[in-house]
Design a protein around this motif. Structure first.
Motif, PDB file in Angstrom:
ATOM      1  N   ARG A  56      46.240  48.173  41.865  1.00 49.06           N
ATOM      2  CA  ARG A  56      46.817  46.836  42.034  1.00 49.06           C
ATOM      3  C   ARG A  56      45.906  45.960  42.885  1.00 49.06           C
ATOM      4  O   ARG A  56      45.665  44.789  42.533  1.00 49.06           O
ATOM      5  N   ARG A  57      45.356  46.543  43.954  1.00 55.77           N
ATOM      6  CA  ARG A  57      44.568  45.744  44.898  1.00 55.77           C
ATOM      7  C   ARG A  57      43.189  45.416  44.328  1.00 55.77           C
ATOM      8  O   ARG A  57      42.740  44.269  44.358  1.00 55.77           O
ATOM      9  N   GLU A  58      42.497  46.451  43.781  1.00 57.86           N
ATOM     10  CA  GLU A  58      41.116  46.241  43.345  1.00 57.86           C
ATOM     11  C   GLU A  58      40.994  45.796  41.877  1.00 57.86           C
ATOM     12  O   GLU A  58      39.946  45.317  41.474  1.00 57.86           O
ATOM     13  N   GLY A  59      42.090  45.943  41.177  1.00 53.81           N
ATOM     14  CA  GLY A  59      42.047  45.565  39.764  1.00 53.81           C
ATOM     15  C   GLY A  59      42.932  44.374  39.453  1.00 53.81           C
ATOM     16  O   GLY A  59      42.466  43.254  39.216  1.00 53.81           O
ATOM     17  N   ILE A  60      44.241  44.598  39.506  1.00 58.43           N
ATOM     18  CA  ILE A  60      45.185  43.589  39.017  1.00 58.43           C
ATOM     19  C   ILE A  60      45.184  42.346  39.894  1.00 58.43           C
ATOM     20  O   ILE A  60      45.033  41.213  39.394  1.00 58.43           O
ATOM     21  N   GLU A  61      45.392  42.495  41.214  1.00 55.18           N
ATOM     22  CA  GLU A  61      45.491  41.324  42.093  1.00 55.18           C
ATOM     23  C   GLU A  61      44.163  40.585  42.170  1.00 55.18           C
ATOM     24  O   GLU A  61      44.110  39.361  42.234  1.00 55.18           O
ATOM     25  N   ARG A  62      43.072  41.321  42.200  1.00 55.49           N
ATOM     26  CA  ARG A  62      41.746  40.688  42.198  1.00 55.49           C
ATOM     27  C   ARG A  62      41.558  39.867  40.909  1.00 55.49           C
ATOM     28  O   ARG A  62      41.058  38.731  40.942  1.00 55.49           O
ATOM     29  N   LEU A  63      41.962  40.452  39.810  1.00 50.93           N
ATOM     30  CA  LEU A  63      41.849  39.769  38.505  1.00 50.93           C
ATOM     31  C   LEU A  63      42.700  38.508  38.489  1.00 50.93           C
ATOM     32  O   LEU A  63      42.236  37.429  38.070  1.00 50.93           O
ATOM     33  N   GLN A  64      43.927  38.595  38.982  1.00 48.01           N
ATOM     34  CA  GLN A  64      44.817  37.434  38.993  1.00 48.01           C
ATOM     35  C   GLN A  64      44.291  36.333  39.902  1.00 48.01           C
ATOM     36  O   GLN A  64      44.367  35.148  39.584  1.00 48.01           O
ATOM     37  N   SER A  65      43.737  36.752  41.033  1.00 46.61           N
ATOM     38  CA  SER A  65      43.214  35.780  41.980  1.00 46.61           C
ATOM     39  C   SER A  65      42.038  35.005  41.397  1.00 46.61           C
ATOM     40  O   SER A  65      41.949  33.781  41.544  1.00 46.61           O
ATOM     41  N   VAL A  66      41.133  35.713  40.758  1.00 51.01           N
ATOM     42  CA  VAL A  66      39.972  35.050  40.162  1.00 51.01           C
ATOM     43  C   VAL A  66      40.415  34.094  39.067  1.00 51.01           C
ATOM     44  O   VAL A  66      39.928  32.972  38.949  1.00 51.01           O
ATOM     45  N   ILE A  67      41.367  34.534  38.220  1.00 47.52           N
ATOM     46  CA  ILE A  67      41.854  33.684  37.122  1.00 47.52           C
ATOM     47  C   ILE A  67      42.522  32.429  37.657  1.00 47.52           C
ATOM     48  O   ILE A  67      42.265  31.309  37.190  1.00 47.52           O
ATOM     49  N   ASP A  68      43.364  32.585  38.674  1.00 43.68           N
ATOM     50  CA  ASP A  68      44.087  31.440  39.227  1.00 43.68           C
ATOM     51  C   ASP A  68      43.139  30.442  39.868  1.00 43.68           C
ATOM     52  O   ASP A  68      43.399  29.233  39.895  1.00 43.68           O
ATOM     53  N   SER A  69      42.048  30.939  40.432  1.00 47.10           N
ATOM     54  CA  SER A  69      41.093  30.044  41.088  1.00 47.10           C
ATOM     55  C   SER A  69      40.187  29.330  40.094  1.00 47.10           C
ATOM     56  O   SER A  69      39.447  28.419  40.465  1.00 47.10           O
ATOM     57  N   GLY A  70      40.222  29.787  38.862  1.00 49.13           N
ATOM     58  CA  GLY A  70      39.432  29.115  37.837  1.00 49.13           C
ATOM     59  C   GLY A  70      38.033  29.649  37.684  1.00 49.13           C
ATOM     60  O   GLY A  70      37.237  29.073  36.914  1.00 49.13           O
ATOM     61  N   TYR A  71      37.692  30.692  38.435  1.00 51.73           N
ATOM     62  CA  TYR A  71      36.352  31.258  38.309  1.00 51.73           C
ATOM     63  C   TYR A  71      36.284  32.241  37.144  1.00 51.73           C
ATOM     64  O   TYR A  71      37.287  32.792  36.709  1.00 51.73           O
ATOM     65  N   GLN A  72      35.073  32.483  36.681  1.00 54.21           N
ATOM     66  CA  GLN A  72      34.863  33.410  35.584  1.00 54.21           C
ATOM     67  C   GLN A  72      35.028  34.841  36.084  1.00 54.21           C
ATOM     68  O   GLN A  72      34.488  35.220  37.118  1.00 54.21           O
ATOM     69  N   VAL A  73      35.802  35.618  35.369  1.00 57.89           N
ATOM     70  CA  VAL A  73      36.064  36.996  35.756  1.00 57.89           C
ATOM     71  C   VAL A  73      34.824  37.843  35.460  1.00 57.89           C
ATOM     72  O   VAL A  73      34.243  37.744  34.381  1.00 57.89           O
ATOM     73  N   SER A  74      34.468  38.687  36.482  1.00 62.48           N
ATOM     74  CA  SER A  74      33.293  39.529  36.275  1.00 62.48           C
ATOM     75  C   SER A  74      33.494  40.856  36.994  1.00 62.48           C
ATOM     76  O   SER A  74      33.682  40.898  38.205  1.00 62.48           O
ATOM     77  N   PHE A  75      33.505  41.915  36.239  1.00 69.24           N
ATOM     78  CA  PHE A  75      33.564  43.266  36.778  1.00 69.24           C
ATOM     79  C   PHE A  75      32.298  43.990  36.343  1.00 69.24           C
ATOM     80  O   PHE A  75      31.988  44.031  35.155  1.00 69.24           O
ATOM     81  N   ASN A  76      31.612  44.598  37.366  1.00 69.47           N
ATOM     82  CA  ASN A  76      30.420  45.361  36.977  1.00 69.47           C
ATOM     83  C   ASN A  76      30.838  46.740  36.471  1.00 69.47           C
ATOM     84  O   ASN A  76      32.006  47.124  36.574  1.00 69.47           O
ATOM     85  N   ASN A  77      29.869  47.469  35.980  1.00 70.22           N
ATOM     86  CA  ASN A  77      30.175  48.768  35.389  1.00 70.22           C
ATOM     87  C   ASN A  77      30.773  49.728  36.418  1.00 70.22           C
ATOM     88  O   ASN A  77      31.662  50.524  36.089  1.00 70.22           O
ATOM     89  N   HIS A  78      30.289  49.636  37.648  1.00 70.16           N
ATOM     90  CA  HIS A  78      30.792  50.533  38.688  1.00 70.16           C
ATOM     91  C   HIS A  78      32.262  50.283  38.949  1.00 70.16           C
ATOM     92  O   HIS A  78      33.080  51.217  39.042  1.00 70.16           O
ATOM     93  N   ASP A  79      32.632  48.984  39.032  1.00 68.79           N
ATOM     94  CA  ASP A  79      34.048  48.642  39.296  1.00 68.79           C
ATOM     95  C   ASP A  79      34.922  49.096  38.135  1.00 68.79           C
ATOM     96  O   ASP A  79      36.013  49.645  38.334  1.00 68.79           O
ATOM     97  N   TYR A  80      34.436  48.822  36.922  1.00 72.87           N
ATOM     98  CA  TYR A  80      35.247  49.148  35.726  1.00 72.87           C
ATOM     99  C   TYR A  80      35.423  50.661  35.605  1.00 72.87           C
ATOM    100  O   TYR A  80      36.524  51.164  35.385  1.00 72.87           O
ATOM    101  N   VAL A  81      34.314  51.421  35.820  1.00 79.53           N
ATOM    102  CA  VAL A  81      34.375  52.883  35.685  1.00 79.53           C
ATOM    103  C   VAL A  81      35.279  53.480  36.763  1.00 79.53           C
ATOM    104  O   VAL A  81      36.041  54.414  36.505  1.00 79.53           O
ATOM    105  N   LYS A  82      35.232  52.910  37.943  1.00 78.36           N
ATOM    106  CA  LYS A  82      36.068  53.399  39.040  1.00 78.36           C
ATOM    107  C   LYS A  82      37.546  53.271  38.699  1.00 78.36           C
ATOM    108  O   LYS A  82      38.333  54.223  38.879  1.00 78.36           O
TER     109      LYS A  82
END
Length: 770
Positions: free
Chosen positions: A13-39
């Motif tokens: 929730r903290r490193e995935g969902i809430e981070r994703l929601q925060s970036v979307i709400d702020s209008g910035y482009q969502v970007s997860f590197n391979n390390h974050d996604y694999v984790k």
């Protein structure tokens, strides 16, 4: 590595969902590197495969759904629901686009859960779950306001205002996606309202314009409106909506007001037809062609329009020289409409057929139509100039009255096309046969007795054969069998004449005159009355020689001589006219004339070789002919254009038995060869021959109906009266339409002659007697 459910979920929730929601709400482009996604993916995998803690996948599935609901309910729905109109559309599109990004990454994070646990449990996939959650918590909550905003933009565009097509297209695309492969959401919440709005809009549109616009203008605007609706669908509606939308628009704009449009007093369909507005009529056909039951009302109106014009033509002009010409012109105009703007559609061909059947077979004028058409064919085949002289159309500009060969053939084709609609075909055939007989026996312009029908046989019969072939193709071989036999008789005339000349040469018995004979097969030709006439010795010798020749050639046939059909060329020499001024050597040549006469006229003139003066009574004694016929033929010699005989007393124009006649030796004319025409008086307009022809056809119809009744009853053995009437009518309808009263009378006659009997159980049922 062991990870508890709570610790693992908090990390997700903290490193995935809430981070994703925060970036979307702020209008910035969502970007997860391979390390974050694999984790994150590995964490979901570890939790799902941990056997020590039961039901972890189910708990993750529920928490995934709860996180979506929490985000939609707290972040997205409040921001959309407080807006209206275009602002709502814009915000909704923005939030939907952001939600799609959220959906994409969350499904990636929980992909292992989606691939194994959900599949085994037959639960909705994560994609489906994200869509249904958005549909239920957001779309359904604001769909009414969203739909109103959507429809408002469409209405603005229909009033020529600019609208954001991309926003509308986004809403449509979202509704389709929420259906997850089905169009139910789009159709129920977007399309249905669009169709209702279109129906109401064009209902009001039609109610206003149908009163103010001419039909041509209305159709043009309707076509433009339909095109704009097609463009609207391509811009921001689903393709499946096009047919439905056009059907609704056509219903309100074209189908519902059709009757009112057609019957507009000024500027309705009558105007388009009368003025042959080809483009406007073609537009009408295009617009109504795709509407179910759209063309038949138009075809009925066209049919009634043609019937009205045709009936007016019959009322005003039937019996005038131009009647058939104008009838053919009407047919040509009608045919151009059917083949042109109406694209040869079967319903309009049917309207053309029905209208001309009504016009040609109007009660009280059927016989006249048959007679006039037959007469028109006769004039064309005789190549008479007065056909062209009475009518000047686009194709008659070459000369004031002479029709070319191609124009004659064109007119023949047109007339045959109209003839097809005639019900009284048997009556037409009888009139046509009489005209054909005159043409074949007299030639195009009256050929002399010495070569009647022989010098022009080839060209004349070719034209006749083409005409008969057209009638045969439309009515069958039985219809034209007698006509073909008449032409065949004429073709054999030349061969017979050559044989006759050879016969005379072999026996060395010259006749002293040119003598030719047409042998007519009685079954083919019209019935002619054999009239008594005492011929001069010159003709008696000719007839006797031919009879000897013919009986020698064929002994089983009997010849009956029809003097009324014959033609004689007599050499007539008048005195030199006192006013004439040519040299003396030329006078004898100038005052000698070849007179082309009927047989009776020739017999009358030949009497004056022996008598200087004769009365009608004296002529009757010498010629032994009918008094009426004699007076009629003498009148042509006395009162006609070429006055060959003088009458005493000269004042009266009525021939009496005691009137005396002498040869007009002072006769003079520029022509050397003169055909003496018969006089036609006003009293002869109601020709007894015409009445006799109609009477003959009526009698023939009786025999035809009786034969059809016998054929039918022989096949059926037993049949009720109504069934018999229907069957017999069908059998003879190709030649004429029998009156049910005639059929009933024929049945009674056949019962009296013991061909049929009435059933003892039911008097309306007949039995065939073998």
């Amino acid at each position: 590595m062991y990870v508890s459910l709570e610790d693992g979920w908090n990390t997700l929730r903290r490193e995935g969902i809430e981070r994703l929601q925060s970036v979307i709400d702020s209008g910035y482009q969502v970007s997860f590197n391979n390390h974050d996604y694999v984790k994150l993916y590995t964490l979901v995998y570890t939790l799902c495969t941990d056997k020590a803690v039961p039901n972890v996948p189910a708990s993750l599935y529920e928490r995934f759904e709860d996180s979506l609901k929490d985000y939609l309910g707290k972040k997205i729905l409040p921001g959309i629901s407080r807006l209206r109109q275009e602002s709502m559309l814009r915000q909704f599109n923005t939030r939907w686009s952001q939600y799609k990004i959220l959906q994409k990454w969350m499904v990636k994070f929980f992909n292992y859960l989606d691939r194994f646990y959900i599949k085994r449990q037959s639960l909705p996939s994560l994609d489906e779950l994200t869509l249904t959650t958005f549909r239920d918590l957001v779309f359904y909550q604001v769909v009414k306001e969203l739909r109103e905003a959507f429809l408002e933009q469409i209405e603005k565009e229909r009033t020529n205002q600019s609208v954001p097509h991309s926003l509308l297209h986004g809403i449509t695309k979202m509704a389709v996606e929420l259906g997850m492969g089905q169009l139910e959401v789009y159709e129920e919440h977007i399309e249905k309202a669009v169709l209702q709005q279109a129906a109401e809009h064009y209902r009001q549109w039609s109610a206003t314009r149908v009163l103010d616009c001419h039909l041509a203008d209305y159709l043009l605007q309707a076509e433009q409106s339909l095109e704009s609706e097609k463009i609207r669908v391509r811009r921001y509606l689903h393709p499946s909506t096009e047919k439905k939308l056009l059907r609704v628009v056509e219903e309100e704009m074209l189908k519902s007001p059709l009757t009112q449009l057609l019957n507009k007093e000024s500027g309705g369909l009558d105007v388009l037809l009368n003025e042959e507005k080809i483009n406007d009529l073609a537009r009408m056909f295009r617009l109504y062609q795709g509407i179910e039951t759209g063309l038949p009302p138009i075809a009925r109106y066209v049919q009634n329009h043609l019937i009205k014009i045709g009936n007016d033509l019959v009322t005003k002009e039937q019996g005038t020289p131009d009647y058939v010409i104008h009838l053919l012109d009407l047919y040509q105009r009608s045919q151009r409409l059917v083949d042109g703007p109406f694209k040869g559609h079967s319903v309009f061909h049917g309207a053309l057929k029905e209208s001309f059947e009504v016009v040609l077979n109007r009660e009280g004028s059927r016989a006249a139509s048959a007679e006039l058409l037959a007469g028109f064919f006769d004039k064309l085949l005789r190549k008479e100039d007065d056909i062209g002289a009475h009518h000047t159309g686009p194709s008659d500009k070459q000369s004031a009255g002479v029709m070319s060969e191609s124009e004659i053939n064109k007119r023949l084709d047109q007339a045959v096309n109209v003839f097809v609609y005639l019900i009284e075909k048997d009556l037409f055939l009888e009139f046509y046969k009489k005209h054909l007989a005159r043409r074949l026996l007299q030639g195009r312009a009256g050929v002399g007795a010495s070569n009647i029908g022989l010098s022009t046989t080839s060209s004349m019969t070719d034209c006749e054969k083409q005409m008969i072939a057209q009638l045969k193709s439309r009515c069958g071989a039985q219809f034209t069998s007698k006509l073909e036999g008449m032409v065949t008789d004429l073709n054999l005339a030349h061969e017979l004449q050559v044989s006759f000349q050879s016969y005379l040469e072999e026996r060395r018995t010259p006749l002293g005159v040119d003598f030719s004979v047409h042998v007519l097969t009685s079954g083919f030709w019209p019935a002619y009355k054999v009239e008594e006439l005492k011929l001069p010795s010159e003709l008696i010798a000719c007839i006797s020689s031919f009879q000897d020749f013919y009986h020698h050639r064929t002994s089983n046939r009997t010849l009956k001589w029809l003097h009324a059909l014959g033609s004689v060329t007599v050499s007539f020499k008048a005195q030199a006219h006192p006013q004439a001024g040519p040299p003396e050597s030329a006078r004898g040549q100038r005052d000698r004339y070849d007179l082309v006469l009927s047989t009776l006229q020739a017999c009358v003139l030949l009497l004056f070789n022996f008598y200087e003066r004769l009365s009608i009574e004296e002529m009757l004694k010498l010629l032994q002919c009918a008094e009426d016929e004699l007076k009629k033929h003498v009148a042509a010699l006395v009162f006609g254009r070429f006055k060959i005989l003088n009458k005493v007393p000269a004042e009266s124009h009525v021939i009496k038995n005691d009137d005396t006649f002498t040869v007009n030796i002072m006769f003079s004319d520029k022509k050397r060869k003169i055909k003496i025409p018969m006089l036609v008086s006003k009293a002869q307009t109601q020709d007894p021959e015409r009445k006799q022809t109609i009477a003959n056809v009526t009698e023939d119809r009786k025999h035809t109906v009786e034969a059809a009744i016998v054929r039918t009853m022989k096949a059926r053995k037993t049949l009720d009266h109504q069934g018999l009437v229907v069957t017999v009518t069908e059998q003879v309808l190709s030649h004429f339409k029998p009156d049910p009263k005639m059929i009933k009378k024929c049945v009674e006659d056949l019962i009296g002659r013991e061909y049929l009997e009435r059933s003892k159980e039911d008097p309306n049922v007949y039995n065939y007697l073998a």
